[in-house]
Design a protein around this motif. Structure first.
Motif, PDB file in Angstrom:
ATOM      1  N   GLU A 187       0.818  -1.212   0.000  1.00 30.90           N
ATOM      2  CA  GLU A 187       0.000   0.000   0.000  1.00 30.90           C
ATOM      3  C   GLU A 187       0.853   1.265   0.000  1.00 30.90           C
ATOM      4  O   GLU A 187       0.471   2.275  -0.574  1.00 30.90           O
ATOM      5  CB  GLU A 187      -0.979  -0.016   1.183  1.00 30.90           C
ATOM      6  CG  GLU A 187      -2.043  -1.099   1.007  1.00 30.90           C
ATOM      7  CD  GLU A 187      -3.262  -0.921   1.884  1.00 30.90           C
ATOM      8  OE1 GLU A 187      -3.181  -0.198   2.883  1.00 30.90           O
ATOM      9  OE2 GLU A 187      -4.307  -1.530   1.548  1.00 30.90           O
ATOM     10  N   GLY A 194       1.056   4.021  -3.117  1.00 30.37           N
ATOM     11  CA  GLY A 194       0.580   5.356  -2.743  1.00 30.37           C
ATOM     12  C   GLY A 194      -0.727   5.339  -1.979  1.00 30.37           C
ATOM     13  O   GLY A 194      -1.299   6.387  -1.690  1.00 30.37           O
ATOM     14  N   LEU A 195      -1.244   4.169  -1.626  1.00 32.63           N
ATOM     15  CA  LEU A 195      -2.491   4.113  -0.853  1.00 32.63           C
ATOM     16  C   LEU A 195      -2.256   4.539   0.590  1.00 32.63           C
ATOM     17  O   LEU A 195      -3.138   5.095   1.234  1.00 32.63           O
ATOM     18  CB  LEU A 195      -3.072   2.695  -0.885  1.00 32.63           C
ATOM     19  CG  LEU A 195      -3.764   2.281  -2.175  1.00 32.63           C
ATOM     20  CD1 LEU A 195      -4.093   0.792  -2.157  1.00 32.63           C
ATOM     21  CD2 LEU A 195      -5.026   3.076  -2.411  1.00 32.63           C
ATOM     22  N   LEU A 196      -1.071   4.260   1.084  1.00 28.17           N
ATOM     23  CA  LEU A 196      -0.700   4.705   2.428  1.00 28.17           C
ATOM     24  C   LEU A 196       0.379   5.769   2.306  1.00 28.17           C
ATOM     25  O   LEU A 196       1.240   5.672   1.430  1.00 28.17           O
ATOM     26  CB  LEU A 196      -0.135   3.539   3.239  1.00 28.17           C
ATOM     27  CG  LEU A 196      -1.116   2.599   3.924  1.00 28.17           C
ATOM     28  CD1 LEU A 196      -0.347   1.507   4.656  1.00 28.17           C
ATOM     29  CD2 LEU A 196      -2.001   3.328   4.905  1.00 28.17           C
ATOM     30  N   LYS A 197       0.283   6.760   3.182  1.00 26.15           N
ATOM     31  CA  LYS A 197       1.280   7.825   3.127  1.00 26.15           C
ATOM     32  C   LYS A 197       2.586   7.349   3.777  1.00 26.15           C
ATOM     33  O   LYS A 197       2.580   6.801   4.868  1.00 26.15           O
ATOM     34  CB  LYS A 197       0.758   9.071   3.842  1.00 26.15           C
ATOM     35  CG  LYS A 197       1.598  10.292   3.584  1.00 26.15           C
ATOM     36  CD  LYS A 197       0.876  11.530   4.085  1.00 26.15           C
ATOM     37  CE  LYS A 197       1.785  12.732   4.069  1.00 26.15           C
ATOM     38  NZ  LYS A 197       2.302  13.069   2.758  1.00 26.15           N
ATOM     39  N   GLN A 237       5.768   7.425   5.797  1.00 25.87           N
ATOM     40  CA  GLN A 237       6.119   8.212   6.989  1.00 25.87           C
ATOM     41  C   GLN A 237       7.618   8.469   7.093  1.00 25.87           C
ATOM     42  O   GLN A 237       8.049   9.484   7.616  1.00 25.87           O
ATOM     43  CB  GLN A 237       5.620   7.488   8.246  1.00 25.87           C
ATOM     44  CG  GLN A 237       4.108   7.485   8.364  1.00 25.87           C
ATOM     45  CD  GLN A 237       3.611   6.524   9.435  1.00 25.87           C
ATOM     46  OE1 GLN A 237       4.375   5.835  10.095  1.00 25.87           O
ATOM     47  NE2 GLN A 237       2.311   6.487   9.601  1.00 25.87           N
ATOM     48  N   ARG A 263      -8.412   4.728  -6.415  1.00 32.49           N
ATOM     49  CA  ARG A 263      -7.204   5.425  -5.952  1.00 32.49           C
ATOM     50  C   ARG A 263      -5.931   4.914  -6.607  1.00 32.49           C
ATOM     51  O   ARG A 263      -4.912   5.588  -6.579  1.00 32.49           O
ATOM     52  CB  ARG A 263      -7.100   5.336  -4.424  1.00 32.49           C
ATOM     53  CG  ARG A 263      -8.105   6.255  -3.731  1.00 32.49           C
ATOM     54  CD  ARG A 263      -8.070   6.099  -2.249  1.00 32.49           C
ATOM     55  NE  ARG A 263      -6.729   6.332  -1.726  1.00 32.49           N
ATOM     56  CZ  ARG A 263      -6.321   5.896  -0.556  1.00 32.49           C
ATOM     57  NH1 ARG A 263      -7.115   5.225   0.221  1.00 32.49           N
ATOM     58  NH2 ARG A 263      -5.097   6.161  -0.152  1.00 32.49           N
ATOM     59  N   ARG A 275      -3.992   7.299   4.000  1.00 31.94           N
ATOM     60  CA  ARG A 275      -4.037   7.164   5.448  1.00 31.94           C
ATOM     61  C   ARG A 275      -2.684   7.516   6.062  1.00 31.94           C
ATOM     62  O   ARG A 275      -1.648   7.123   5.564  1.00 31.94           O
ATOM     63  CB  ARG A 275      -4.410   5.742   5.851  1.00 31.94           C
ATOM     64  CG  ARG A 275      -5.895   5.520   5.884  1.00 31.94           C
ATOM     65  CD  ARG A 275      -6.204   4.141   6.363  1.00 31.94           C
ATOM     66  NE  ARG A 275      -5.794   3.156   5.389  1.00 31.94           N
ATOM     67  CZ  ARG A 275      -5.410   1.927   5.711  1.00 31.94           C
ATOM     68  NH1 ARG A 275      -5.365   1.562   6.966  1.00 31.94           N
ATOM     69  NH2 ARG A 275      -5.067   1.063   4.780  1.00 31.94           N
TER      70      ARG A 275
END
Lengths: 284, 348
Positions: free
Chosen positions: A47, A51-54, A56, B193, B345
């Motif tokens: 993810e 790019g579904l999760l940013k 960190q 997305r 997220r």
């Protein structure tokens, strides 16, 4: 092609790292297997890569360009097959693929061709709400190929499929590789990884434990063994003996000399056995 | 443009297969039948007054019998006995007045409002003044403040504006919320997305498809009940802007919830707020300044003007106001969707 450096991620401030400072590199046209048990962090990594999760911390580079800098065109080049099928239930398999194709700005593949490829030709005009889980999974897999992706992300692509269908899907993946597609494959099925992947990384508790080609991992961690079934005092006995161990070697010689042998197979260590050896836990 | 067209086709097919279009057509037929055949053109609000004259010389009965009830706000009938008066009162909507030498007894049903009772008292006073020769007006004339609106809509047509605001527009509000929840349930947003669509296309497609259903419903109802003599350009402009605004509000609010059951409280609260101006519509004397800021207030009155064929000066200023409100809501929807639906997220 894809370079991940020191990547980390946690779902909440109080949590431990779900992804704990991992690094790996995937070359163009390579199938890279990301292997680990459920909850190890495989999907989280996928993810972040899509790019579904940013992200960190750390970096994810596609041909030297950060994922954060990627524009909409990036999504014209990738295909993603999710572990949990996400389709419009009220649309048919054909419509799901045809409409999804309409969202891309690059030439797309004929939906019927893809549905045929994954064995859904006969049910192409059936609404996907009436598909079985396996059929949905195949439809999502077919959808991931609609835009002729340069990079393919496959999350447990054969999980829950019957052996014949799974074999079919594995052949499609192999063909994609032959076309030059770079494939990131997450699975907890070591046989799939062994069969398909050029390189594998074992992930456990968010950390990469080891990374290499399946062959090298076997050379490095695997022991040659023999599984022997024999008769002793009227009962059938079964033993797994490792030839590199002195005791096992003499035990095998003793069995062959003194007992009637029923079956005897030489065994190479599987990736699953190696995974257990290096992580101390199973894959489920 | 190709992507937007694809999204429109998806949302149209989803609306069709989720029976939204069928529901819209059935509702259109039901509302047209309701207005044309169920609701009366005129509500029977006439009040009968039954008189019993027990005065010694029965002057009142004699006078009333001679004068008749022409020009009176209340229909008056003289009865011969208390039994007849009671019997007529129980059979009809009215009040009784018993005149005795030293007092007047008013027999009421119990649910009359104060205005009606005051009107009766005033009529009795006028009657006694006439009898005593103190005040003898020769005729009555009614004047109204806004002569334009004197052409009163029949009751059934009068009900169209609130029906459009409360049923038609709210339908778009509910449908768009249902579509968002469907997308969330099926994980479709996740699929979007990882595709090259933009948020603007996603929002536009949903708002356009659901507003179209509201607009179609509003046009069918008015065409089937009022006919084709009204200014459809004005009607179309107001209805389109209103439907777009309310559907956009539906999208703005629903994206923060996951299912229709979670969203139910918002839906009820929104419906109540949208319905509040109907109080002023039915009871113009009850005008709370706050109501005028609720979009349904001017929309309802403007639709009433349009279907009454009253030339309204406010049609374009209202259209501009609705367009500005719509633009504001769409900007909000864009930024909230970017975070709530399409956002990556981060730390929770």
């Amino acid at each position: 092609m894809i370079e991940v450096k020191d990547l980390y991620f946690k779902y909440s401030e109080k949590d431990v790292f779900s992804i704990d400072h991992i690094s790996f590199k995937i070359d163009k046209g390579e199938i890279f297997g990301f292997l680990g048990p459920n909850g190890a962090g495989k999907t989280t990594v996928q993810e972040i890569l899509t790019g579904l999760l940013k992200q960190q911390g750390g970096s994810v580079l596609y041909q030297g360009k950060s994922i954060e800098e990627q524009k909409g065109d990036f999504y014209n080049k990738i295909g993603v097959s999710f572990e949990f099928p996400n389709l419009y239930g009220k649309l048919t398999g054909y419509e799901n693929l045809k409409y999804f194709a309409g969202l891309f700005s690059v030439p797309t593949v004929d939906p019927n061709f893809l549905l045929n490829l994954v064995g859904l030709k006969d049910t192409a005009n059936k609404r996907t709400e009436f598909y079985s889980k396996g059929m949905k999974q195949r439809a999502v897999f077919a959808r991931s190929l609609i835009n002729n992706p340069e990079i393919l992300f496959l999350d447990e692509p054969v999980s829950g499929l019957d052996p014949t269908t799974a074999k079919n899907i594995k052949q499609v993946i192999q063909k994609e590789k032959e076309k030059g597609t770079t494939i990131f494959l997450t699975t907890h099925n070591m046989f799939v990884a062994e069969e398909l992947c050029d390189k594998v990384a074992f992930i456990n508790d968010g950390k990469i434990i080891t990374e290499d080609t399946p062959k090298n991992l076997k050379l490095q961690y695997g022991n040659k063994s023999v599984e022997v079934e024999y008769k002793m005092n009227g009962h059938t006995q079964k033993e797994l003996l490792f030839l590199e161990k002195k005791d096992d070697k003499s035990k095998l010689q003793n069995i062959i000399a003194n007992h009637p042998i029923i079956t005897m197979h030489s065994k190479e260590a599987t990736l699953e056995e190696i995974f257990i050896k290096v992580t101390g836990r199973g894959l489920i | 443009m190709k992507k937007l067209w694809t999204l429109l086709k998806i949302d149209y097919t989803m609306a069709l297969r989720s029976k939204f279009i069928l529901i819209t057509l059935i509702l259109a037929i039901l509302l047209a039948v309701l207005v044309n055949f169920v609701l009366p053109e005129k509500l029977n609000t006439e009040m009968n007054t039954y008189i019993l004259d027990r005065t010694s010389n029965t002057r009142i009965a004699t006078f009333l019998n001679a004068a008749g009830d022409e020009g009176s706000a209340i229909k008056i009938e003289v009865t011969k006995s208390e039994e007849e008066l009671t019997s007529k009162l129980t059979k009809s909507n009215g009040a009784g007045v018993i005149f005795e030498d030293d007092k007047v007894i008013i027999v009421k049903q119990g649910y009359e409002d104060e205005a009606t009772l005051n009107l009766m008292t005033a009529t009795i006073n006028l009657l006694t003044k006439k009898l005593s020769g103190v005040y003898t007006p020769t005729s009555f004339k009614y004047t109204v403040l806004e002569p334009q609106s004197t052409e009163k809509l029949p009751f059934n047509k009068f009900m169209i504006p609130p029906l459009i605001v409360l049923d038609v527009f709210l339908l778009g509000f509910m449908f768009i919320a249902a579509m968002i929840f469907q997308d969330k349930k099926e994980g479709i947003i996740k699929a979007y997305r990882i595709s090259p669509i933009n948020i603007f296309g996603y929002i536009t497609s949903k708002v356009v498809i659901n507003s179209s259903l509201s607009i179609a419903l509003a046009l069918i109802i008015v065409a089937a009940t009022v006919g084709f003599h009204i200014n459809y350009l004005h009607y179309f402009v107001i209805v389109t802007l209103s439907a777009l605004l309310i559907s956009s509000l539906g999208m703005l609010l629903s994206q923060f919830f996951n299912s229709l059951s979670e969203f139910m409280y918002v839906l009820i609260a929104f419906s109540l707020i949208i319905a509040l101006p109907a109080i002023s519509y039915f009871q113009p004397s009850f005008s709370v300044p706050f109501f005028k800021y609720i979009p349904s207030y001017p929309i309802m009155f403007e639709i009433k003007n349009i279907i009454s064929s009253v030339q309204s000066k406010e049609i374009w200023s209202l259209s501009l106001l609705l367009a500005v409100e719509l633009a504001g809501v769409l900007v909000l929807v864009y930024f909230t969707s970017k975070r709530a639906l399409f956002g990556r997220r981060q730390l929770s």
